[in-house]
Design a protein around this motif. Structure first.
Motif, short mmCIF file in Angstrom:
data_model
loop_
_atom_site.label_atom_id
_atom_site.label_comp_id
_atom_site.label_asym_id
_atom_site.label_seq_id
_atom_site.Cartn_x
_atom_site.Cartn_y
_atom_site.Cartn_z
N CYS A 42 0.86 -1.18 0.00
CA CYS A 42 0.00 0.00 0.00
C CYS A 42 0.90 1.23 0.00
CB CYS A 42 -0.90 -0.01 1.24
SG CYS A 42 -2.07 1.35 1.30
N LYS A 43 0.96 1.93 -1.14
CA LYS A 43 1.78 3.12 -1.27
C LYS A 43 0.92 4.27 -1.76
CE LYS A 43 5.80 1.44 -0.02
NZ LYS A 43 6.91 1.26 -0.94
N ARG A 44 1.52 5.38 -2.09
CA ARG A 44 0.78 6.58 -2.46
C ARG A 44 -0.06 6.33 -3.71
NH1 ARG A 44 4.69 11.72 -2.25
NH2 ARG A 44 2.67 12.75 -2.32
N GLY A 45 -1.38 6.41 -3.54
CA GLY A 45 -2.28 6.32 -4.68
C GLY A 45 -2.47 4.93 -5.23
N CYS A 46 -1.90 3.90 -4.60
CA CYS A 46 -1.99 2.55 -5.18
C CYS A 46 -1.98 1.50 -4.08
CB CYS A 46 -0.83 2.33 -6.15
SG CYS A 46 -0.83 0.72 -6.94
N LEU A 47 -2.85 0.51 -4.23
CA LEU A 47 -2.86 -0.63 -3.33
C LEU A 47 -2.88 -1.89 -4.17
CD1 LEU A 47 -4.73 -1.12 -0.04
CD2 LEU A 47 -4.92 -2.90 -1.77
N SER A 48 -2.02 -2.86 -3.84
CA SER A 48 -1.97 -4.10 -4.60
C SER A 48 -1.96 -5.27 -3.63
CB SER A 48 -0.72 -4.13 -5.48
OG SER A 48 0.44 -3.94 -4.70
N HIS A 95 5.02 3.44 -10.91
CA HIS A 95 4.89 2.09 -11.44
C HIS A 95 4.88 1.03 -10.34
CE1 HIS A 95 9.34 2.28 -11.17
NE2 HIS A 95 9.26 0.96 -11.00
N LEU A 96 4.42 -0.14 -10.75
CA LEU A 96 4.28 -1.29 -9.86
C LEU A 96 5.32 -2.33 -10.23
CD1 LEU A 96 2.41 -2.95 -7.82
CD2 LEU A 96 1.29 -3.82 -9.88
N GLU A 107 7.69 -4.81 -14.42
CA GLU A 107 7.06 -3.58 -13.92
C GLU A 107 5.88 -3.21 -14.79
OE1 GLU A 107 9.74 -0.30 -14.07
OE2 GLU A 107 10.18 -0.50 -16.19
N HIS A 108 4.95 -2.49 -14.17
CA HIS A 108 3.73 -2.05 -14.84
C HIS A 108 3.54 -0.58 -14.51
CE1 HIS A 108 2.34 -6.25 -15.58
NE2 HIS A 108 3.19 -6.45 -14.57
N SER A 109 3.32 0.21 -15.52
CA SER A 109 3.14 1.64 -15.30
C SER A 109 1.82 1.92 -14.60
CB SER A 109 3.17 2.40 -16.64
OG SER A 109 4.44 2.27 -17.24
N VAL A 110 1.84 2.88 -13.70
CA VAL A 110 0.64 3.31 -12.99
C VAL A 110 0.37 4.76 -13.39
CG1 VAL A 110 -0.40 3.71 -10.74
CG2 VAL A 110 1.15 1.78 -11.06
N ASP A 111 -0.71 4.98 -14.17
CA ASP A 111 -0.99 6.33 -14.65
C ASP A 111 -2.27 6.90 -14.05
OD1 ASP A 111 -2.94 4.91 -15.91
OD2 ASP A 111 -2.23 5.32 -17.95
N PHE A 112 -2.82 6.24 -13.03
CA PHE A 112 -4.02 6.67 -12.33
C PHE A 112 -5.26 6.67 -13.22
CE2 PHE A 112 -0.41 8.41 -10.15
CZ PHE A 112 -0.63 7.94 -8.87
N GLN A 113 -5.12 6.17 -14.40
CA GLN A 113 -6.27 5.92 -15.26
C GLN A 113 -6.35 4.43 -15.59
OE1 GLN A 113 -8.50 8.24 -16.09
NE2 GLN A 113 -7.32 9.75 -14.91
N GLU A 118 0.14 -5.59 -19.52
CA GLU A 118 1.21 -6.31 -20.18
C GLU A 118 2.50 -6.20 -19.35
OE1 GLU A 118 1.31 -8.24 -22.82
OE2 GLU A 118 -0.88 -8.03 -22.98
N PRO A 119 3.02 -7.30 -18.84
CA PRO A 119 4.24 -7.23 -18.04
C PRO A 119 5.43 -6.83 -18.89
CG PRO A 119 3.66 -9.51 -18.49
CD PRO A 119 2.53 -8.68 -19.00
N ARG A 120 6.32 -6.08 -18.28
CA ARG A 120 7.50 -5.62 -18.99
C ARG A 120 8.73 -5.96 -18.14
NH1 ARG A 120 6.16 -0.83 -19.09
NH2 ARG A 120 7.45 0.12 -17.47
#
Length: 994
Positions: A42-48, A95-96, A107-113, A118-120
């Motif tokens: 759980c970090k800023r703006g994102c929970l996984s 990113h995650l 890693e996966h980009s987190v753009d808040f949208q 697709e894993p990279r």
């Protein structure tokens, strides 16, 4: 859906929380049953969240930096390739990161949208297997199974640990400063990073505005820096908040440091802490886990089944039902979570994982047998049972990978390695030696290991200044013991890296060397002594082949390391004998056919050898000293001056005439070799009269009636008198005499103790030195140290004073301020003894010794004399009295005689029949002194010549002291020779020499 009261702040609509989770403040994330969870980030703006089936579920807040509980997005699912499960996740602002069970990182980009599904795979990691990940606000880190740490992202404050003020790194880069350090945990704060080693050492770097690095200041660090304040804390876990840090020790104690503005440090204040400080409110409990949020902290006490929280509570993240800050740890009441298992004693089956987000706190309930801790994979190790298989496997990639694990494969057993410090390396050197012996059986494996060291070596230059970072320098020489060119080259490279270390790092390494057991320390010395011999031989070969010697006159690095090891050996009381450091080849270097003094090789020889006197035995040191004296003499007398200066003195007024001559001489005249002319005595001084000069002068100056020195009757030794002599420059002049004797290769047998020569070499003096000079005083002081009973010690009525003779009276001198009022007790007696010894040898004669050394420097202007140890310097200046008359006979050479001649047989029969004192007189008759040169009787050579070849008119023995030539008349019976001996010695005594 029915509403229910949240366990902390407010009531939020939504489905009941999953059976394995508590979230406060409660959020409408879980709209469905997720089943059993394995991990949450759980970090800023994102929970996984990671599910047991290896699926990752991600929720993203409405905007960057926003609270993930406001306007939550629909969860997105990420699943890796078929049959590949997720081990752990972490995220930063942009990113995650997802770590698979096989150690692959994507890693996966987190753009808040959206969360790109697709894993990279990350570039720059190659096929390395990762075991841990950590994310800050805009940077990430990953730890490989081989023990290497990688970082990437923004680097405004040095949070990547790559050294210097570098630009951002968009692909993973290795943190070289931590190479060779077995890391157990990594953690990332907002803009700072931390790492904990397997032995509990802590390293920090990045932003430090609030002291979150624990270094005692607020300067940012661009490279990993050892947190010395935690050296003995045995840290096992670390967590970073936005601007603060918490560490957990092996004993269950919590230290916090950094920003304290919301009470997140738990010290009942809002003050920042620059140094780690224990959370006192948690004393008495054994903390199992700690987690830092942005401005708050959680701790879990497994034994009590309790979670404590402190810090910012503005969003209800402390779980106390209020929106206020908390300055001390208080328990979280989570009994309302609606699970009967809590009250039914499921604590024995479950384990709580505490997770602190930006403004959230999460409690994850896990089965102990499948606990969150099991997700943290460990570093690779070289197991003993695998070594034989590895040695037979020539896969170079595997060997390279395995070798990276060498530093954490041989830690000391059990908890000993947690005591790693400057006093203990925490390495099982016996196991390292066994490993080295096993790989040595396969030459191809040795080659691969050498290649692995070659790749590792460059990164060692960036090592963090900690004992753990530096113990690799203990291991690698053992691995490189094989005698081949490549290993020798790497050992030389390793030596240069050690020499280039910062002063503080060098001191730590030297302390680790001193802590080694004697066999391992000796092995290390043997390795560098062997490499030094190779280097010296190479220099000699260059000279023989007329190759130009490099004018860069630093000694080769292995020799310099050997000198450092020698100094370590000296400080530890000579763990091994000095001869282990000698390099015999250096004598050949010093005895090589002499070039012009201006040519490079001779200058190079002096410059190299003077830097590493440990490689010289006494004979080689004398060679070096004598060569330098000859060089100085040649330079001062070239091209037109005589190489000698003559002192004209009267034997009956020797002292007065000597002082007059010395006072009138100029400093540069002492660079010339001197000759003595006794007025009224014909002959040329080729060495004999000048030695007589020193012998007579020493006896007259040391006589009690001279009142220059204090004589100690029990030891028959002398020391400087604290009384001011009538001639104020007398100690300067005596120093002159000593310097001249050393420069001119003479013996000045003043009966000084070893203490004088230790002072000349700046070696600290001890009670043992006082025992030599004044045995009675030494025994009394030792008795004070040994006394077991307080009342007996008190009855001595000692205080911190000493009696000094002044003007024929005894006066009391204080050894420290107010010493007369400080009684000597069991607690301060060592201080008293040290102060007493210091007064006798230093404070009471400070001016006298200074004058002596000023005079000595004038009389012996070469600096090569400081290569001698105090014991060697004493032997060189005072000679020795270990007489071996049989050896003297063996050393004799003959001119005009054969050893079997009757005259020679008669001579030795008469000589051995003489009393001991007469034998000594004969030695003085032959050389000008009854002392043996410093190298001993074995090196003393003299010649017995036939009188018919020298002077047929002489019927008694004649000694030519310049070349140690004894002239004997032929066909002398024992009776005749005995009479000749007595006549010669009696005649010699008239000149005052015996």
């Amino acid at each position: 859906m029915p509403r229910r009261r949240a366990p902390c702040h407010g009531a939020i609509s939504g489905a009941p929380l999953p059976p394995s989770l508590l979230f406060f403040p409660e959020a409408p994330f879980f709209q469905e049953d997720l089943g059993t969870l394995r991990q949450i980030s759980c970090k800023r703006g994102c929970l996984s969240a990671v599910k047991n089936d290896g699926t990752v579920v991600v929720w993203v807040g409405a905007e960057e930096g926003g609270d993930p509980q406001s306007h939550p997005r629909k969860p997105r699912r990420i699943k890796l390739e078929k049959n590949v499960k997720v081990n752990s996740v972490d995220c930063e602002t942009s990113h995650l990161l997802i770590l698979s069970s096989e150690g692959k990182l994507s890693e996966h980009s987190v753009d808040f949208q959206n969360v790109k599904s697709e894993p990279r795979l990350l570039k720059g990691l190659g096929d390395k297997q990762m075991v841990q990940i950590a994310c800050g606000n805009y940077h990430s880190m990953a730890l490989s199974k081989g023990g290497q740490l990688f970082s990437w992202g923004q680097n405004d404050y040095g949070q990547l640990g790559l050294g210097g003020k570098m630009r951002p790194a968009w692909v993973p880069r290795r943190v070289q400063a931590l190479d060779g350090i077995p890391l157990a945990r990594i953690a990332a704060g907002g803009y700072h990073s931390m790492a904990v080693s397997l032995s509990g050492s802590v390293y920090s770097w990045g932003k430090n505005a609030f002291g979150q690095l624990g270094l005692g200041h607020t300067e940012d660090k661009h490279s990993p820096t050892y947190v010395k304040a935690l050296e003995h804390k045995k840290t096992v876990f670390i967590s970073c908040g936005g601007e603060h840090t918490a560490v957990l020790t092996k004993d269950g104690l919590v230290c916090t440091f950094g920003a304290g503005c919301y009470g997140q440090l738990g010290h009942n204040s809002t003050r920042n802490e620059l140094f780690p400080r224990f959370v006192a409110e948690l004393f008495g409990v054994r903390v199992s886990e700690v987690a830092c949020g942005r401005w708050h902290t959680l701790v879990y006490v497994e034994d009590l089944w309790k979670v404590y929280a402190f810090g910012s509570g503005s969003q209800g993240q402390l779980g106390n039902g209020r929106m206020c800050d908390q300055l001390i740890p208080l328990p979280v009441d989570f009994a309302e979570k609606g699970r009967k298992s809590i009250t039914e004693g499921s604590a024995s089956e479950e384990k709580i994982k505490v997770i602190a987000g930006d403004n959230q706190s999460i409690l994850l309930f896990l089965k102990k047998k499948n606990s969150y801790a099991s997700l943290n994979q460990t570093l690779a190790r070289i197991e003993e049972e695998e070594i034989d298989k590895w040695v037979s496997d020539l896969d170079s990639n595997k060997i390279q990978y395995k070798f990276q694990c060498i530093t954490h494969s041989y830690l000391s057993s059990q908890d000993e390695h947690f005591r790693t410090s400057q006093e203990a390396a925490g390495i099982n050197m016996s196991a390292v030696l066994l490993f080295s012996d096993k790989i040595a059986k396969n030459p191809e494996v040795c080659t691969e290991v050498t290649n692995a060291v070659k790749k590792l070596a460059p990164s060692l230059r960036y090592s963090a200044n900690s004992p753990e970072a530096l113990r690799v320098f203990l291991i690698l020489p053992v691995i490189l013991r094989k005698k081949d060119h490549q290993s020798d080259s790497l050992l030389s490279q390793l030596a240069q890296i050690i020499l280039d270390l910062e002063t503080e790092d060098r001191q730590i390494l030297e302390s680790l060397w001193s802590s080694l057991d004697i066999p391992f320390f000796k092995d290390l010395v043997d390795i560098y002594q062997r490499i030094s011999r190779v280097k010296i031989y190479s220099i000699i070969e260059q000279t023989r082949n007329s190759e130009m010697v490099d004018t860069y006159w630093n000694a080769p690095s292995p020799l310099l390391i050997l000198q450092v090891l020698y100094e370590v050996n000296s400080r530890t009381g000579f763990k091994i004998q000095e001869r282990n450091f000698y390099v015999p080849e250096v004598k050949e270097m010093l005895c090589a056919p002499k070039l012009s003094p201006t040519q490079n090789f001779e200058q190079y020889t002096f410059q190299v050898v003077i830097q590493v006197p440990c490689i010289l035995d006494m004979e080689a040191k004398i060679l070096l000293h004598n060569l330098d004296c000859v060089l100085l003499n040649w330079m001062s007398s070239w091209p037109n001056l005589s190489p000698n200066i003559e002192l004209i003195v009267r034997r009956q007024y020797l002292v007065q005439d000597t002082w007059m001559c010395l006072r009138n001489m100029k400093a540069n005249q002492f660079l010339l070799f001197f000759q003595v002319c006794f007025i009224g005595e014909p002959g040329i001084d080729d060495g004999g009269p000048s030695q007589e000069f020193f012998t007579i002068l020493g006896r007259e100056l040391c006589a009690p009636e001279a009142q220059i020195f204090q004589l100690f009757e029990e030891s028959h030794l002398i020391w400087f008198s604290s009384q001011v002599p009538s001639e104020e420059d007398v100690h300067f002049l005596i120093g002159n005499i000593f310097g001249m004797a050393l420069y001119n290769k003479k013996i000045a047998a003043f009966p000084f103790p070893l203490a004088l020569f230790k002072k000349m070499a700046n070696v600290p003096l001890t009670l043992e030195d006082l025992k030599e000079l004044s045995p009675i005083e030494g025994r009394c002081l030792q008795a004070v140290l040994d006394e077991q009973y307080d009342d007996i010690l008190e009855s001595l009525m000692l205080d911190f004073t000493v009696l000094k003779e002044e003007g024929g009276c005894k006066v009391s001198v204080e050894l420290k301020e107010n010493g007369a009022n400080i009684p000597v007790t069991k607690y301060n007696r060592q201080e008293y003894v040290d102060a007493y010894v210091n007064y006798i040898f230093n404070d009471s004669v400070k001016e006298q010794f200074k004058n002596f050394m000023d005079g000595f420097s004038r009389g012996c202007q070469t600096k090569k004399w400081n290569v001698f140890l105090p014991t060697e310097l004493r032997l060189l200046l005072l000679g020795q009295t270990n007489y071996n008359w049989e050896q003297l006979e063996k050393n004799a050479r003959y001119n005009g005689y054969e050893k079997s001649d009757e005259t020679i047989r008669n001579f030795w029969a008469v000589f051995h029949d003489l009393p001991e004192e007469k034998k000594k007189d004969f030695l003085a008759f032959l050389t000008g002194t009854n002392c043996i040169p410093g190298l001993g009787m074995e090196t003393f050579k003299f010649t017995i010549s036939d009188a018919r070849k020298e002077d047929p008119d002489k019927w008694y023995p004649v000694a030519c002291t310049c070349n140690r030539n004894l002239i004997l008349p032929r066909y002398s019976s024992q009776d005749v020779l005995r009479e000749m001996f007595l006549f010669a010695l009696e005649h010699y005594e008239k000149f005052g020499l015996s």
